[in-house]
Scaffold this active site. Sequence first.
Site, PDB file in Angstrom:
ATOM      1  N   LYS B  28       0.772  -1.095   0.166  1.00 48.93           N
ATOM      2  CA  LYS B  28      -0.001   0.128   0.300  1.00 48.93           C
ATOM      3  C   LYS B  28       0.988   1.286  -0.020  1.00 48.93           C
ATOM      4  O   LYS B  28       1.941   1.384   0.792  1.00 48.93           O
ATOM      5  CB  LYS B  28      -0.934   0.148   1.185  1.00 48.93           C
ATOM      6  CG  LYS B  28      -1.959   0.968   1.378  1.00 48.93           C
ATOM      7  CD  LYS B  28      -2.826   0.930   2.299  1.00 48.93           C
ATOM      8  CE  LYS B  28      -3.987   1.841   2.704  1.00 48.93           C
ATOM      9  NZ  LYS B  28      -4.649   1.663   3.725  1.00 48.93           N
ATOM     10  N   SER B 103      -9.722   1.457   2.764  1.00 45.43           N
ATOM     11  CA  SER B 103      -8.888   2.019   2.083  1.00 45.43           C
ATOM     12  C   SER B 103      -7.890   1.269   1.299  1.00 45.43           C
ATOM     13  O   SER B 103      -7.360   1.906   0.198  1.00 45.43           O
ATOM     14  CB  SER B 103      -8.067   3.387   2.783  1.00 45.43           C
ATOM     15  OG  SER B 103      -7.355   2.800   3.732  1.00 45.43           O
ATOM     16  N   SER B 127      -9.962  -0.768   6.962  1.00 44.95           N
ATOM     17  CA  SER B 127      -9.121  -0.607   5.644  1.00 44.95           C
ATOM     18  C   SER B 127      -8.520  -1.861   5.037  1.00 44.95           C
ATOM     19  O   SER B 127      -8.166  -1.976   3.904  1.00 44.95           O
ATOM     20  CB  SER B 127      -8.413   0.433   5.787  1.00 44.95           C
ATOM     21  OG  SER B 127      -9.069   1.732   5.774  1.00 44.95           O
TER      22      SER B 127
END
Lengths: 92, 421
Positions: B28, B103, B127
């Site tokens: 990420k 997310s 997330s």
Amino acid sequence: MSDTPAGPDTVRHVAELARVDLDDDEADQFAEQFADILDYFETLDEVPEVDRDADLVNVMRPDEEREGLTQDEALSNAEGSEDGYFKGPNVS
Amino acid sequence: MTDNVYITEERIEGDEEGPLAGKTIAVKDNISTEGVRTTCGSAMLDEYVPPYDATVVDRLKTAGGTITGKTNMDEFGMGTTTETSAFGATENPAAPGHVPGGSSGGSAAAVASGEADLALGTDTGGSVRCPAAFCGVVGIKPTYGLVSRYGLIAYGNSLEQIGPLAENVEDAAELLDAIAGEDPNDATTRERPDDDYAAAADGDVDGLRIGVPTELVEGADEGVVEQFWRAIDELESQGASYHEVSLPSVEHAVEAYYVIAMSEASSNLARFDGVRYGTSGGYEGNWNEAFAASRREGFGDEVKRRILLGTFALSAGYQDKYYKKAQDARAWVKQDFDEALSDADVLASPTMPVTPFELGESLDDPLKMYLADANTTPVNLADLPAISVPAGEADGLPVGIQFVGPAFGEKEIIRAGSALD
């Protein structure tokens, strides 16, 4: 509607505190959305007082010198630097 | 090939040998990679290149993993759809036309599409688990303090953990094995239990006691609830038992989570001023004027909303009303979970009360998006570990089931999840 306190003037004031420029349209739009969101946050009033005695201790390391970033590395993402320092806008 | 999984696609080779040798891992884009751009999905950090590796990246390399790139995400982790990214939306490979969740949507999409074997995401209020559920893959949110946050660009530091995503439970557990453990650079990490997480994925749920919090099932869509009970039936047929429990505090978890996360965000994101890093734009005026102009340009709407609401919640006169009450709610949630877990090995609920939104559906209504986090946020407030594993489909869209365990009880949730693999 409750007496939610965040009208456009408050939004502008908070934005100034947070150092975020907003134009008038944005302040109006945020004020509208904040009214809904803060209304929802109101339900926290129903939460009882809770005894929160977290059993936490500070974690410290010995105060010994250790390697960190070099000055060049630390400055590598700055848009402006001068004589090994960050270069920022005027203070006043 | 799925569009827009990565913000930056760049290979970073790890050591030649190790438990992750031959595995590809997507990371990420809020996790620092030395020499490789790390944007947090924000125009503010469009050109930011970290001068050091996050501890988890260091551990991936030492374990022999190969990083494939930096994945798309909601800006600074603030979103449930990956649509608040300054680099555009990502499509859900398991549900075309729909969001991948957020997310960590790029990380889940990378695994679901086969672009990478494994991925790292971060979970502040769901997330990792939300995109895992939406994309039909496995995601683990570790106990607070199990995985180092050093080099993770902070959003809500008291809530967030870095966690693994994979196609199956054993692979996710293996990645957790590689990243878990104490780190002198993160004082909130704790010595890890002497557990082999991958070995815990043995599918043996005979005698497992599952608590089902009614509050987290009642609010979910019908199709989701149906798949949830089907999964519980399956576990029962393998020797597990379940009983219903009540967690009255979770009715206040979403608002407590958002007040705390926004408050922490308003402080954490104060560092982005366009001087040390970030977009400066060379604005005229004094310190305050130049900062405010830089932050106007660099941040998207959702980030601005959260910074402003956080600043408001912490401001004089409102702190007791919002922030202190949210901390009370957090302590209450913790007590409720502790109590429920005294009679159960794990707690189970649908991961998300809904199936994936259509692309563009929820952008205009922030409150609607926040409410979708009802089942995931309580776990972050309670600092507990949780796993999301696939549990069938509703109307052709992926559904996930979540197992929550006691603090540092990752083995229990991995074992429970692996029985559904």
